[in-house]
Design an enzyme around this catalytic site. Structure first.
Site, PDB file in Angstrom:
ATOM      1  N   PRO A   1       0.828  -1.218   0.000  1.00  0.00           N
ATOM      2  CG  PRO A   1      -0.640  -1.524   1.757  1.00  0.00           C
ATOM      3  CD  PRO A   1       0.634  -2.031   1.185  1.00  0.00           C
ATOM      4  CD  GLU A   2       3.128   2.833  -4.259  1.00  0.00           C
ATOM      5  OE1 GLU A   2       3.272   4.004  -4.665  1.00  0.00           O
ATOM      6  OE2 GLU A   2       3.409   1.843  -4.956  1.00  0.00           O
TER       7      GLU A   2
ATOM      8  NE  ARG B   1      18.799  12.177  -2.761  1.00  0.00           N
ATOM      9  CZ  ARG B   1      17.722  11.566  -2.262  1.00  0.00           C
ATOM     10  NH1 ARG B   1      16.673  12.277  -1.919  1.00  0.00           N
ATOM     11  NH2 ARG B   1      17.715  10.267  -2.110  1.00  0.00           N
TER      12      ARG B   1
ATOM     13  CG  HIS C   1      -3.458 -14.807   6.804  1.00  0.00           C
ATOM     14  ND1 HIS C   1      -2.195 -15.341   6.958  1.00  0.00           N
ATOM     15  CD2 HIS C   1      -4.036 -15.516   5.815  1.00  0.00           C
ATOM     16  CE1 HIS C   1      -2.034 -16.335   6.094  1.00  0.00           C
ATOM     17  NE2 HIS C   1      -3.137 -16.462   5.390  1.00  0.00           N
TER      18      HIS C   1
ATOM     19  NE  ARG D   1       5.663 -11.768   2.004  1.00  0.00           N
ATOM     20  CZ  ARG D   1       6.593 -11.364   1.141  1.00  0.00           C
ATOM     21  NH1 ARG D   1       6.235 -10.736   0.050  1.00  0.00           N
ATOM     22  NH2 ARG D   1       7.860 -11.590   1.379  1.00  0.00           N
TER      23      ARG D   1
END
Ligand code: ZN
Length: 277
Positions: free
Chosen positions: A2-3, A156, A94, A113
């Site tokens: 998820p972002e 950078r 889960h 996970r």
């Protein structure tokens, strides 16, 4: 994973059912969720807390309590927050935590996970927590300007794709939205971040915002595990311009989308629209 758009979708759906409610009973069954703090200690501390607000910072879900404490939930790879609890959750191996609210409903935290984290902060600890993680500005906030992005990228040598992933230039962008943003901006993902000219930085800012806003409108992207609070799938995957589309024609110029690896992550781009300078 998820972002920002996925976490924002969860936040906006979760908030109406949570704000004003009290945590009546908290069960945390996975020590990995709260380590190094024992799960029983976090569960005890959370019991009786009343929710004042549900916010988001980068990819963190921030539950604000009336007491001034904050619960920071990071979903990492496969975390899901479900409310109300889905049918059959008693048999779901889960499920890592369950919060019973004072209206009798349950909030379920599920994580296949088990990389997700719950951090309970005492009043006044929030700013320091985010500063220690070098979290950049919110890309959908006014503070995210071409000038601020330019400053964050200046000097950078890392590829711009890697610079977008490391959260310092802007918080909440992950692999999907970085690739989509770079396509919108017509910037090659391997371009050294500090080499972008003013026009490219400005285009990248627009690209980031466009990709993230579209992701929120489509309620996130469901590739494997991500689900909304009610278990529904996001639809952003139908809008992907490059992500996961190797060999398919670019929507802008028809060139087959290419795939490479940058910072260990699969990276998709159009070799024509995003040709290096
Ligand atoms: Zn193209």
């Amino acid at each position: 994973m998820p972002e920002l758009p996925e976490v924002e979708t969860i936040r906006s759906r979760l908030a109406p059912g949570l704000v004003g409610r009290r945590f009546e009973r908290v069960e945390i069954s996975d020590p990995r969720l709260t380590r190094p703090v024992p799960p029983e200690a976090v569960a005890d501390a959370l019991t009786g807390e009343q929710v004042a607000d549900v916010r988001r910072r980068g990819k963190y879900l921030v539950v604000v309590f009336e007491s001034g404490r904050h619960l920071l939930v990071h979903l990492r790879m496969t975390g899901n927050v479900l409310h109300p609890a889905p049918e059959g959750r008693e048999d779901d191996p889960h499920v890592r935590a369950v919060v019973r609210l004072d209206d009798g409903s349950d909030v379920v935290y599920r994580d296949v996970r088990r990389f997700g984290t719950w951090d309970l902060l005492e009043p006044g600890e929030l700013d320091e927590y985010f500063a220690a993680r070098r979290l950049g500005v919110e890309p959908l906030a006014r503070a995210f300007t071409a000038a601020s992005l330019g400053r964050a990228l200046a000097g950078r040598r890392a590829p711009v794709k890697a610079a977008l992933l490391d959260q310092r230039a802007a918080a909440g962008i992950g692999n999907i939205y970085a690739d989509e943003a770079l396509w919108y901006a017509r910037v090659h993902p391997l371009t050294p971040a500090g080499d972008l000219d003013e026009e490219q930085v400005s285009a990248l800012r627009e690209g980031v915002r466009k990709a993230l806003k579209l992701g929120i409108r489509r309620q996130g992207a469901t590739l494997r595990d991500y689900r909304g609070v009610d278990g529904s799938r996001g639809r952003m995957q139908e809008e992907f311009r490059v992500y996961g589309r190797a060999g398919e024609p670019c929507d802008r110029c028809g060139t087959p989308i290419a795939k490479t690896r940058i910072a260990g992550r699969g990276t998709w781009f159009c070799p024509t629209c995003q040709a290096p300078d």
